[in-house]
Design a protein around this motif. Structure first.
Motif, PDB file in Angstrom:
ATOM      1  N   UNK A 242     -16.493 -21.982 -12.733  1.00 30.15           N
ATOM      2  CA  UNK A 242     -16.376 -23.614 -14.171  1.00 30.15           C
ATOM      3  C   UNK A 242     -17.346 -23.770 -13.420  1.00 30.15           C
ATOM      4  N   UNK A 243     -17.271 -24.157 -12.324  1.00 29.16           N
ATOM      5  CA  UNK A 243     -17.729 -25.644 -11.954  1.00 29.16           C
ATOM      6  C   UNK A 243     -19.532 -25.296 -11.897  1.00 29.16           C
ATOM      7  N   UNK A 244     -20.243 -23.944 -11.845  1.00 28.79           N
ATOM      8  CA  UNK A 244     -21.752 -23.793 -11.964  1.00 28.79           C
ATOM      9  C   UNK A 244     -21.597 -23.862 -13.639  1.00 28.79           C
ATOM     10  N   UNK A 245     -20.675 -23.292 -14.473  1.00 24.91           N
ATOM     11  CA  UNK A 245     -20.921 -23.131 -16.096  1.00 24.91           C
ATOM     12  C   UNK A 245     -20.378 -24.963 -16.500  1.00 24.91           C
ATOM     13  N   UNK A 246     -20.168 -25.848 -16.096  1.00 23.27           N
ATOM     14  CA  UNK A 246     -20.018 -26.969 -16.404  1.00 23.27           C
ATOM     15  C   UNK A 246     -22.167 -27.167 -16.106  1.00 23.27           C
ATOM     16  N   UNK A 409     -14.222 -37.384 -21.403  1.00 21.39           N
ATOM     17  CA  UNK A 409     -15.480 -36.495 -20.967  1.00 21.39           C
ATOM     18  C   UNK A 409     -14.888 -34.713 -20.819  1.00 21.39           C
ATOM     19  N   UNK A 410     -15.907 -34.113 -20.540  1.00 22.12           N
ATOM     20  CA  UNK A 410     -15.962 -32.517 -20.507  1.00 22.12           C
ATOM     21  C   UNK A 410     -14.427 -32.423 -19.015  1.00 22.12           C
ATOM     22  N   UNK A 411     -13.815 -30.933 -19.181  1.00 23.13           N
ATOM     23  CA  UNK A 411     -12.641 -31.114 -18.385  1.00 23.13           C
ATOM     24  C   UNK A 411     -12.397 -29.542 -18.184  1.00 23.13           C
ATOM     25  N   UNK A 412     -12.887 -28.967 -17.002  1.00 20.90           N
ATOM     26  CA  UNK A 412     -12.995 -27.674 -16.725  1.00 20.90           C
ATOM     27  C   UNK A 412     -11.711 -26.795 -16.912  1.00 20.90           C
ATOM     28  N   UNK A 413     -10.643 -27.524 -16.817  1.00 20.12           N
ATOM     29  CA  UNK A 413      -9.493 -26.463 -17.220  1.00 20.12           C
ATOM     30  C   UNK A 413      -9.249 -26.334 -18.988  1.00 20.12           C
ATOM     31  N   UNK A 414      -9.966 -27.332 -19.149  1.00 28.49           N
ATOM     32  CA  UNK A 414      -9.955 -26.980 -21.088  1.00 28.49           C
ATOM     33  C   UNK A 414     -10.735 -26.357 -21.892  1.00 28.49           C
ATOM     34  N   UNK A 415     -11.974 -27.045 -20.956  1.00 29.16           N
ATOM     35  CA  UNK A 415     -13.265 -26.386 -21.777  1.00 29.16           C
ATOM     36  C   UNK A 415     -13.634 -25.354 -21.226  1.00 29.16           C
ATOM     37  N   UNK A 416     -13.024 -25.032 -20.071  1.00 31.68           N
ATOM     38  CA  UNK A 416     -14.542 -23.793 -19.919  1.00 31.68           C
ATOM     39  C   UNK A 416     -13.454 -23.382 -18.555  1.00 31.68           C
ATOM     40  N   UNK A 417     -12.385 -23.305 -18.443  1.00 36.04           N
ATOM     41  CA  UNK A 417     -11.668 -21.727 -18.256  1.00 36.04           C
ATOM     42  C   UNK A 417     -11.032 -20.824 -19.096  1.00 36.04           C
ATOM     43  N   UNK A 418     -11.384 -19.547 -18.481  1.00 35.23           N
ATOM     44  CA  UNK A 418     -10.951 -18.774 -19.741  1.00 35.23           C
ATOM     45  C   UNK A 418      -9.667 -18.621 -19.657  1.00 35.23           C
ATOM     46  N   UNK A 419      -8.691 -17.999 -21.112  1.00 32.75           N
ATOM     47  CA  UNK A 419      -7.469 -18.051 -21.558  1.00 32.75           C
ATOM     48  C   UNK A 419      -6.866 -17.001 -20.354  1.00 32.75           C
ATOM     49  N   UNK A 421      -7.060 -15.996 -17.649  1.00 32.92           N
ATOM     50  CA  UNK A 421      -7.562 -17.191 -16.318  1.00 32.92           C
ATOM     51  C   UNK A 421      -6.361 -17.877 -15.521  1.00 32.92           C
ATOM     52  N   UNK A 422      -5.401 -17.405 -13.892  1.00 33.99           N
ATOM     53  CA  UNK A 422      -4.304 -17.976 -13.769  1.00 33.99           C
ATOM     54  C   UNK A 422      -4.414 -18.672 -12.942  1.00 33.99           C
ATOM     55  N   UNK A 423      -5.845 -18.974 -11.960  1.00 38.62           N
ATOM     56  CA  UNK A 423      -6.535 -19.874 -11.189  1.00 38.62           C
ATOM     57  C   UNK A 423      -6.521 -20.762 -11.885  1.00 38.62           C
ATOM     58  N   UNK A 424      -6.401 -22.353 -11.651  1.00 37.23           N
ATOM     59  CA  UNK A 424      -7.071 -23.343 -12.006  1.00 37.23           C
ATOM     60  C   UNK A 424      -7.797 -24.185 -11.603  1.00 37.23           C
ATOM     61  N   UNK A 425      -8.756 -23.608 -10.418  1.00 36.08           N
ATOM     62  CA  UNK A 425      -9.199 -24.004  -9.721  1.00 36.08           C
ATOM     63  C   UNK A 425     -10.978 -23.518 -10.857  1.00 36.08           C
ATOM     64  N   UNK A 426     -11.778 -24.833 -10.463  1.00 38.46           N
ATOM     65  CA  UNK A 426     -13.349 -24.544 -11.367  1.00 38.46           C
ATOM     66  C   UNK A 426     -14.340 -23.870 -10.527  1.00 38.46           C
ATOM     67  N   UNK A 427     -13.650 -23.537  -8.651  1.00 37.76           N
ATOM     68  CA  UNK A 427     -13.874 -22.891  -7.857  1.00 37.76           C
ATOM     69  C   UNK A 427     -14.008 -21.418  -8.184  1.00 37.76           C
ATOM     70  N   UNK A 428     -13.265 -21.246  -9.049  1.00 42.47           N
ATOM     71  CA  UNK A 428     -12.623 -19.510  -8.582  1.00 42.47           C
ATOM     72  C   UNK A 428     -14.396 -18.810  -9.438  1.00 42.47           C
ATOM     73  N   UNK A 429     -13.642 -17.379  -8.505  1.00 38.59           N
ATOM     74  CA  UNK A 429     -15.101 -16.684  -9.319  1.00 38.59           C
ATOM     75  C   UNK A 429     -14.629 -15.963 -10.564  1.00 38.59           C
TER      76      UNK A 429
END
Length: 631
Positions: A242-246, A409-419, A421-429
């Motif tokens: 998610x971090x790299x997508x942002x 501002x953009x939010x990693x959990x709200x805008x980029x986390x897959x539905x 996914x169970x882990x909220x960390x934006x650095x998870x593959x």
């Protein structure tokens, strides 16, 4: 819009500075929180060149408008760059080098010659560092990954320039002694570090290729920024997080804004296209953007350039003079002192840099100048600019929470986390789920082609050794050949990593691959289309033969098999491939040597043992006859 290259003042076309700031927003005020920043820039090649847009062709021809043997325009430009950013200045040139018909390579050759001339008059530690990377050529290769090579270049560049770090407390020496900061440059201070130098990226128009390269550099810098803030435990950031997508969306929005202003359309070649994971609809979108840019360059850019020249005051209308649209060219509007030959005689052909700029290196002169030119202004205690709380929150104004940047501002959990996914960390593959298998099937098929070479390299490490000897030398030679091929892609300063880093990277990749193979199988990691790359019957038969050879060479013979020797088994397994009398992969008989070659060899050995002998009478006469021709 229509401008390329540099003018007589050293200003280049499409020059944009990009600053990537990462702060700890848990603390409101900047002076009490941790701040990191990385600056890079893009700009056209600082030469007198242009493209003829009057001809309606897909690729307008590149022309060198005038000769500049002493690199006057480039010298003025790089003097400004050194004054703003300090040294080292790293040039990342993405223009093509290999072409059947010389088009972009004209600029490459002239650019390299210009940089070589300017570097003659600088000490080695402050010289301009040139790196040429043919990005278009590498992207067409099926066995090479553009983003992997750019990541290696970015790692080298970020180490040489460093990045800005400011901490609210003093930094101890142990902070910079971490192995992740080994070889890091920059001006270290008690509060952090100052970036010295800048990475200057360019292609022909400084849009598509430049934006992807800047994303790769920004990705490397972001990892070090997050590591310095203590957010992650390693500065290496993986793709498909998610971090790299942002970050990818941020740089694409940044590139689209520049491309719309300068080229008339959005980016044509995007980051996912160079990663070879773009969906099938991206090709049609690129075609539309190409047509839009072609139309804008041909029909509307001239009016935009005329309006810009009037808005900037470069052309002043007056009675009795021709109108701006009647001028055959606007070259003299942007190069006012090009005819002033006497003015150019004041400048030295060798000292293209200013003395104050040179004395302040590696720190930028403009920042050092502020220390002497700054003045103290007395202010009252009730001034708003002194109250950081009131300046930030604006307590005297009516504020809507929905309009604040912190809320929108953009939010990693709200805008980029897959539905799913169970882990909220934006650095998870993020791995595609089974429910979206059909949707992501085309993406997975494209990833197979880029990962096939990695699979082949790692499978060679797991295969048994056929020689019965230690495989360290073979692995070392393989790594060296790969590093040589990778370094051959880059023209100029070497960007290959150290052997320790590359070896550890190969080992870690091998461990991850074996673990994933045990968990989910090969198809889970490399996609469902791996069966297309399965070996044929001949390759499988050859592999089985070598495995049997390895078993024979490594297992000791049993007592009941004394009559059957290893040589007989190998002769039945391996057919001769060499030009010798008897050849195989296990043992080779030396070839026969004739008597004349043996005599020559023995003669040279005897001369080495006994020393030279007296020449014969015939040889002495021949030597005297040879000397008589000259004397």
């Amino acid at each position: 819009f229509l401008k390329r290259g540099a003018n007589s003042d050293g200003h280049v076309a499409n020059e944009v500075e990009t600053e990537q700031i990462v702060i700890d927003s848990s603390v409101t005020f900047l002076e009490r929180t941790s701040v990191t920043s990385f600056v890079q820039m893009r700009g056209s090649i600082p030469l007198y060149w242009s493209q003829d847009v009057t001809k309606m062709v897909p690729k307008p021809p590149i022309m060198l408008d005038q000769s500049d043997p002493y690199a006057g325009a480039a010298g003025l430009h790089f003097n400004q760059v050194l004054a703003r950013y300090g040294s080292p200045v790293i040039i990342l040139n993405l223009v093509k080098r290999r072409e059947r018909r010389r088009h972009e390579s004209i600029l490459t050759d002239e650019y390299k010659a210009t940089v070589s001339y300017l570097n003659q008059f600088l000490p080695p530690e402050h010289r301009i560092r040139y790196m040429g990377f043919d990005m278009a050529h590498i992207s067409k290769s099926k066995t090479k990954n553009v983003l992997v090579r750019l990541s290696q270049i970015a790692k080298k560049c970020v180490k040489q320039t460093g990045f800005y770090v400011h901490m609210p407390r003093h930094i101890s020496k142990e902070f910079w002694d971490a192995p992740e900061y080994k070889g890091f440059q920059g001006h270290k201070t008690e509060w952090g570090c100052l970036q010295t130098g800048v990475v200057r990226t360019n292609c022909v128009d400084c849009l598509d290729r430049t934006n992807t390269a800047q994303f790769a550099i920004g990705r490397c810098a972001l990892g070090h920024q997050l590591f310095a803030l203590g957010v992650i435990s390693s500065p290496d950031l993986e793709f498909d997080t998610d971090c790299l997508k942002m970050l990818e969306h941020l740089y694409e929005a940044h590139g689209d804004t520049i491309a719309l202003q300068y080229g008339g359309s959005q980016l044509v070649h995007r980051i996912e296209g160079y990663r070879k994971i773009a969906p099938w609809t991206a090709h049609s979108i690129d075609i539309m953007h190409t047509l839009s840019r072609y139309y804008s360059n041909t029909f509307s850019d001239l009016e935009k350039q005329i309006a810009t020249n009037i808005f900037l005051g470069l052309f002043l209308p007056a009675e009795g003079k021709p109108n701006i649209w009647e001028l055959p060219t606007d070259f003299y509007l942007h190069n006012r002192n090009v005819r002033a030959v006497l003015e150019h005689l004041r400048f030295s052909c060798s000292q293209w840099w200013e003395v104050p700029v040179y004395r302040s290196l590696p720190l930028p002169y403009e920042e050092e100048k502020k220390k002497s030119d700054s003045s103290v202004v007395p202010m009252k205690g009730r001034e708003e600019c002194l109250d950081s709380y009131d300046e930030y929150y604006r307590s005297s104004e009516m504020t809507s929470i929905h309009e604040l940047f912190s809320y929108t501002m953009s939010h990693s959990v709200r805008d980029y986390k897959p539905k799913t996914a169970k882990i909220d960390s934006p650095f998870t593959l993020r791995v595609p789920s089974e429910s979206n298998k059909d949707v992501n099937r085309s993406v997975m098929y494209r990833r197979v082609s880029s990962r096939t070479m990695l699979f082949m390299t790692q499978s060679q490490e797991t295969n048994p050794n056929i020689s019965g000897k230690d495989s360290t030398s073979s692995q070392t030679s393989t790594c060296s050949s790969e590093s040589e091929s990778e370094s051959s892609d880059v023209d100029g300063t070497s960007v290959s990593d150290t052997s320790e880093d590359s070896t550890s990277m190969v080992k870690s990749k091998g461990k991850d691959w074996s673990a994933s193979q045990q968990k989910g199988g090969v198809s889970h990691m490399y996609g469902p289309g791996l069966h297309k790359y399965s070996p044929n019957h001949k390759d499988t038969w050859m592999y089985e033969r070598y495995v049997r050879i390895s078993d024979v060479c490594q297992t000791p013979p049993r007592k009941e098999d004394k009559a059957v020797t290893r040589g007989k088994i190998i002769e039945n397994l391996v057919f001769p491939k060499s030009v010798f009398k008897l050849g195989s992969s296990y043992g080779v008989e030396p070839p026969p040597v004739n008597k004349q070659d043996q005599d020559i060899y023995h003669h040279y050995v005897s001369v080495g043992h006994r020393g030279p002998i007296e020449p014969s009478k015939k040889e002495a006469q021949f030597y005297n006859k040879y000397l008589n021709k000259f004397y």
